[in-house]
Design a protein around this motif. Structure first.
Motif, PDB file in Angstrom:
ATOM      1  N   ILE A 366     -13.003   7.068   2.741  1.00 35.24           N
ATOM      2  CA  ILE A 366     -12.220   5.882   2.397  1.00 35.24           C
ATOM      3  C   ILE A 366     -11.274   5.564   3.548  1.00 35.24           C
ATOM      4  O   ILE A 366     -10.511   6.433   3.998  1.00 35.24           O
ATOM      5  N   SER A 367     -11.345   4.341   4.024  1.00 35.19           N
ATOM      6  CA  SER A 367     -10.396   3.851   5.022  1.00 35.19           C
ATOM      7  C   SER A 367      -9.395   2.969   4.280  1.00 35.19           C
ATOM      8  O   SER A 367      -9.734   1.865   3.842  1.00 35.19           O
ATOM      9  N   TYR A 368      -8.179   3.475   4.105  1.00 33.63           N
ATOM     10  CA  TYR A 368      -7.176   2.832   3.257  1.00 33.63           C
ATOM     11  C   TYR A 368      -6.141   2.124   4.116  1.00 33.63           C
ATOM     12  O   TYR A 368      -5.549   2.734   5.024  1.00 33.63           O
ATOM     13  N   LEU A 369      -5.909   0.849   3.848  1.00 32.22           N
ATOM     14  CA  LEU A 369      -5.044   0.013   4.679  1.00 32.22           C
ATOM     15  C   LEU A 369      -4.021  -0.680   3.788  1.00 32.22           C
ATOM     16  O   LEU A 369      -4.357  -1.606   3.037  1.00 32.22           O
ATOM     17  N   HIS A 370      -2.771  -0.222   3.868  1.00 36.12           N
ATOM     18  CA  HIS A 370      -1.716  -0.758   3.001  1.00 36.12           C
ATOM     19  C   HIS A 370      -0.899  -1.820   3.742  1.00 36.12           C
ATOM     20  O   HIS A 370       0.277  -1.658   4.021  1.00 36.12           O
ATOM     21  N   HIS A 371      -1.549  -2.896   4.115  1.00 32.70           N
ATOM     22  CA  HIS A 371      -0.848  -4.032   4.709  1.00 32.70           C
ATOM     23  C   HIS A 371      -1.759  -5.250   4.653  1.00 32.70           C
ATOM     24  O   HIS A 371      -2.942  -5.149   4.308  1.00 32.70           O
ATOM     25  N   SER A 372      -1.199  -6.396   4.982  1.00 33.51           N
ATOM     26  CA  SER A 372      -1.942  -7.654   4.929  1.00 33.51           C
ATOM     27  C   SER A 372      -2.515  -7.987   6.301  1.00 33.51           C
ATOM     28  O   SER A 372      -2.056  -7.472   7.321  1.00 33.51           O
ATOM     29  N   TYR A 373      -3.497  -8.879   6.303  1.00 31.58           N
ATOM     30  CA  TYR A 373      -4.154  -9.288   7.536  1.00 31.58           C
ATOM     31  C   TYR A 373      -4.261 -10.803   7.594  1.00 31.58           C
ATOM     32  O   TYR A 373      -4.357 -11.471   6.552  1.00 31.58           O
ATOM     33  N   PRO A 374      -4.295 -11.370   8.795  1.00 34.33           N
ATOM     34  CA  PRO A 374      -4.537 -12.819   8.906  1.00 34.33           C
ATOM     35  C   PRO A 374      -5.943 -13.159   8.463  1.00 34.33           C
ATOM     36  O   PRO A 374      -6.831 -12.297   8.391  1.00 34.33           O
ATOM     37  N   ARG A 375      -6.152 -14.447   8.186  1.00 29.13           N
ATOM     38  CA  ARG A 375      -7.439 -14.883   7.640  1.00 29.13           C
ATOM     39  C   ARG A 375      -8.601 -14.560   8.570  1.00 29.13           C
ATOM     40  O   ARG A 375      -9.689 -14.168   8.110  1.00 29.13           O
ATOM     41  N   GLU A 376      -8.412 -14.686   9.899  1.00 25.11           N
ATOM     42  CA  GLU A 376      -9.502 -14.406  10.831  1.00 25.11           C
ATOM     43  C   GLU A 376      -9.984 -12.966  10.697  1.00 25.11           C
ATOM     44  O   GLU A 376     -11.197 -12.695  10.713  1.00 25.11           O
ATOM     45  N   GLU A 377      -9.039 -12.036  10.570  1.00 22.56           N
ATOM     46  CA  GLU A 377      -9.422 -10.631  10.428  1.00 22.56           C
ATOM     47  C   GLU A 377     -10.114 -10.378   9.098  1.00 22.56           C
ATOM     48  O   GLU A 377     -11.076  -9.586   9.027  1.00 22.56           O
ATOM     49  N   MET A 378      -9.667 -11.066   8.039  1.00 23.17           N
ATOM     50  CA  MET A 378     -10.312 -10.883   6.744  1.00 23.17           C
ATOM     51  C   MET A 378     -11.749 -11.382   6.776  1.00 23.17           C
ATOM     52  O   MET A 378     -12.662 -10.738   6.228  1.00 23.17           O
ATOM     53  N   VAL A 379     -11.982 -12.524   7.410  1.00 19.91           N
ATOM     54  CA  VAL A 379     -13.355 -13.039   7.491  1.00 19.91           C
ATOM     55  C   VAL A 379     -14.225 -12.076   8.288  1.00 19.91           C
ATOM     56  O   VAL A 379     -15.389 -11.834   7.935  1.00 19.91           O
ATOM     57  N   ALA A 380     -13.687 -11.485   9.345  1.00 16.98           N
ATOM     58  CA  ALA A 380     -14.451 -10.489  10.099  1.00 16.98           C
ATOM     59  C   ALA A 380     -14.801  -9.290   9.217  1.00 16.98           C
ATOM     60  O   ALA A 380     -15.917  -8.758   9.285  1.00 16.98           O
ATOM     61  N   MET A 381     -13.849  -8.866   8.374  1.00 16.83           N
ATOM     62  CA  MET A 381     -14.140  -7.771   7.442  1.00 16.83           C
ATOM     63  C   MET A 381     -15.224  -8.172   6.451  1.00 16.83           C
ATOM     64  O   MET A 381     -16.109  -7.363   6.126  1.00 16.83           O
ATOM     65  N   PHE A 382     -15.152  -9.404   5.947  1.00 15.28           N
ATOM     66  CA  PHE A 382     -16.181  -9.868   5.011  1.00 15.28           C
ATOM     67  C   PHE A 382     -17.567  -9.827   5.666  1.00 15.28           C
ATOM     68  O   PHE A 382     -18.556  -9.430   5.041  1.00 15.28           O
ATOM     69  N   LEU A 383     -17.642 -10.243   6.935  1.00 11.53           N
ATOM     70  CA  LEU A 383     -18.932 -10.234   7.637  1.00 11.53           C
ATOM     71  C   LEU A 383     -19.419  -8.815   7.910  1.00 11.53           C
ATOM     72  O   LEU A 383     -20.624  -8.564   7.963  1.00 11.53           O
ATOM     73  N   ALA A 384     -18.462  -7.894   8.065  1.00 11.42           N
ATOM     74  CA  ALA A 384     -18.841  -6.509   8.358  1.00 11.42           C
ATOM     75  C   ALA A 384     -19.282  -5.747   7.116  1.00 11.42           C
ATOM     76  O   ALA A 384     -19.952  -4.713   7.224  1.00 11.42           O
TER      77      ALA A 384
END
Length: 501
Positions: A366-384
C-alpha cells in the motif's frame, strides 16, 4: 482571481449595500480562498465542481454569491470577482465550532450518512445553526432584486429557504442537497426534525442526488406533517396574503450532480500528463497491477474496507505485493474533529500492519498519501491505475468515480463502485459491490484484474458515454429549468449558457 476590485465609474451610482441581482447563490463557502501576501492578500478561485458549474451562469446573469470566506473572526466587504459579486458572511470562531464543526459535521453529516458514526445532539449547536442560517438568509435577500432566483446549496443551510420566503415571498427559491437524505427511521432521531423539514419546504424546488433520497424526504414529510405527496410534488398548506388558505406545490426530485467532463478528458490527452502516468508506474516499481483509491479521509468512504480486502488477498496468496500495489490518496479532512483524528490513526495503523506483514523491499503493498494533489496529478494517477476502487459506505454521489471515467480516454481501466454511492445509479457498467461484503470486494478485485481487454473497453465506453452526456453543465441547466417553471406567474428566469441573452 484578484482581490476586491473597485467598481468602474459607470456603476458608481449604487453603493455595495444597494446593489441587487437577478440570480443569487448561497453556500457555506464563497467560491474563493483568501491568500495572504506581503502586499495585503488576494482571493484565488476555489477548485470544485460547484464553482465550475455555476461560474458561467453567474457571469451571464450578473449574479451574486453569498458565503463564508473561510476565515473566522474576519469581516470583509462585498467585492467583484471575475464577473460575480461576492458577499462574505462573517463567522466567529465559536460559530465555526458550533454551527459548522458541530451541528453540520458532527450532527447532520453522520445522521445523513446512515449513522456510520454516532451523531452528537447538542442544543447549543442547534442554536448556532439556526442563528447562522438566519444571517445567510438576510444576506441573500439584501442582494436579491424583486422576483430574483436564489439557489441555496447543501446541508449546512437547510433552514435558509423558509427564512428567505418569510422575508421575501417574491423570490423564487431552489435548494440542492449534495449529501444523502436518510430513511425516516434514521432521520426521526433528530430532535429538530420538524424544523429542518419546514426550512427545506420553504423552497420551490428541492434537489437530491438520488430518487431514493427524494423518496426518503417525501416520506418524512408525510410522517411528520401529513402533507399530500404525489410523484415529485409535495403540497404545502400556507396562508395567502389575503388570509385565505391554499396549497403551495414544492417539487422534490433527483438531479444527480456531475463533473466538468471535458476538463478531465482534455488533461488526459496532454502528453505531459500521459508521461507523468508512466512515471508514476515507474516510481511504484512497475507492478503488474496498480489499484487506486482517492478520497477525503472520512469514515463514510470505506477506506478501511478496501484495505482489509486488499490485505486478505495478499494473505490468501491471490495477490503478491511484488505484482500489485494499492495507492491510497486520503486528503486531510476536518482534522479538528475527534472522530476524524481517530480515523486517521486507524487507517495509518492498518497501512503499517499490511505493509509490515506482506510488503517487500521496493514493493510496500500500500502506498499511502495523506495530502491533496492538483488536478493534473490526479488525472495522471487515473491514467496509471488499472483498477479504481470506490468503496463508499454511503455517499451522495462520489464524483471521483466520474473523474476516473472521464480521464480514461483510452477506454482502459476498471471501475469498482459501491452500490451505496449515488454514482451507482448512473454508472451501471462498473463492477458494483457491497463494501461490507469483504469476500465480494475481493472477488470484484480479482474479476477486474482478470477482465479481458475487450470487456474492459466495452464497459468503459458505456461509462464514458453516460458521463459525457450528463456533465455538470447539464445538471445545473436541468435544475434551473425546473426551478424557472416551478412558480407560474413569476417573472424570474435565469439565462443559461447557449441561450439568447
Amino acid at each position: 482571481m484578484a482581490g476586491p476590485t473597485p467598481r468602474p465609474a459607470s456603476d458608481a451610482q449604487s453603493s455595495p449595500e444597494e446593489r441587487t441581482f437577478s440570480f443569487v447563490v448561497v453556500s457555506n463557502r464563497l467560491p474563493v480562498d483568501r491568500v495572504e501576501t506581503a502586499d495585503g492578500g488576494s482571493w484565488n478561485r476555489s477548485p470544485g465542481g460547484l464553482v465550475t458549474a455555476l461560474e458561467p451562469i453567474m457571469a451571464i446573469n450578473d449574479g451574486a454569491w453569498v458565503g463564508w470566506p473561510g476565515i473566522a473572526d474576519h469581516e470583509y466587504e462585498p467585492f467583484d470577482s471575475e464577473g460575480s459579486w461576492l458577499v462574505p458572511v462573517g463567522l466567529s470562531e465559536r460559530e465555526v465550532a458550533d454551527y459548522y464543526e458541530g451541528f453540520s459535521n458532527d450532527t447532520l453529516w453522520p445522521l445523513y450518512h446512515d449513522v456510520i458514526a454516532q451523531p452528537g445532539y447538542h442544543r447549543i449547536w442547534w442554536e448556532a445553526y439556526a442563528a447562522v442560517n438566519q444571517r445567510f438568509a438576510e444576506a441573500a435577500v439584501r442582494v436579491a432584486e424583486h422576483g430574483a432566483t436564489v439557489w441555496v446549496q447543501d446541508y449546512q443551510l437547510q433552514l435558509v429557504p423558509a427564512m428567505i420566503r418569510k422575508l421575501r415571498p417574491d423570490i423564487v427559491i431552489g435548494f440542492f442537497n449534495h449529501i444523502p437524505f436518510p430513511a425516516y427511521g434514521i432521520y426521526s432521531q433528530l430532535p429538530w426534525r420538524r424544523q429542518i423539514l419546514e426550512g427545506l419546504l420553504g423552497a420551490d424546488v428541492i434537489g437530491f442526488q438520488r430518487a431514493a433520497d427524494a423518496g426518503n424526504f417525501a416520506r418524512a414529510v408525510r410522517r411528520l406533517f401529513g402533507y399530500s405527496t404525489k410523484g415529485t410534488v409535495v403540497q404545502v398548506p400556507e396562508t395567502a396574503s389575503d388570509g385565505s388558505q391554499r396549497l403551495r406545490p414544492v417539487i422534490a426530485r433527483a438531479f444527480p450532480i456531475s463533473i466538468e467532463t471535458s476538463a478531465y478528458s482534455d488533461l488526459a490527452k496532454r502528453p505531459d500528463v500521459q508521461e507523468r502516468a508512466k512515471q508514476i508506474r515507474d516510481e511504484l516499481g512497475n507492478p503488474t497491477i496498480v489499484m487506486l483509491g482517492v478520497d477525503r479521509l472520512d469514515y463514510t468512504k470505506g477506506i478501511a474496507h478496501r484495505m482489509k480486502a486488499f490485505g486478505e488477498l495478499l494473505e490468501d496468496g491471490r495477490l503478491r505485493s511484488e505484482d500489485a500495489v494499492l495507492v491510497q490518496v486520503a486528503s486531510p479532512s476536518r482534522e479538528r474533529v475527534e472522530t476524524y483524528r481517530a480515523l486517521r490513526d486507524e487507517i495509518e495503523l492498518m497501512v503499517g500492519r499490511i505493509n509490515g506483514d506482506f510488503g517487500a523491499i521496493g514493493h510496500p503493498g500500500i502506498s499511502y498519501l495523506h495530502h491533496s494533489y492538483p488536478r493534473e496529478e490526479m488525472v495522471a494517477m487515473f491514467l496509471a491505475a488499472d483498477v479504481m476502487l470506490v468503496t463508499a459506505l454511503r455517499d451522495g454521489m462520489n464524483l471521483v468515480a466520474k473523474e476516473y471515467v472521464a480521464s480514461r480516454i483510452d477506454n482502459g481501466g476498471v471501475l469498482i463502485l459501491s452500490e451505496f454511492a449515488g454514482a451507482s445509479d448512473e454508472l451501471k457498467s462498473a463492477l458494483l459491490i457491497n463494501p461490507h461484503d469483504i469476500d465480494g470486494v475481493k472477488d470484484a478485485i480479482m474479476t477486474a484484474i482478470g477482465m479481458p481487454a475487450r470487456e474492459r473497453a466495452n464497459r468503459m465506453r458505456a461509462l464514458r458515454r453516460r458521463v459525457i452526456e450528463h456533465d455538470v453543465d447539464r445538471w445545473s441547466a436541468d435544475f434551473l429549468a425546473v426551478l424557472a417553471r416551478s412558480r407560474p406567474g413569476t417573472s424570474s428566469s435565469v439565462t443559461l449558457p447557449g441561450e439568447d441573452e
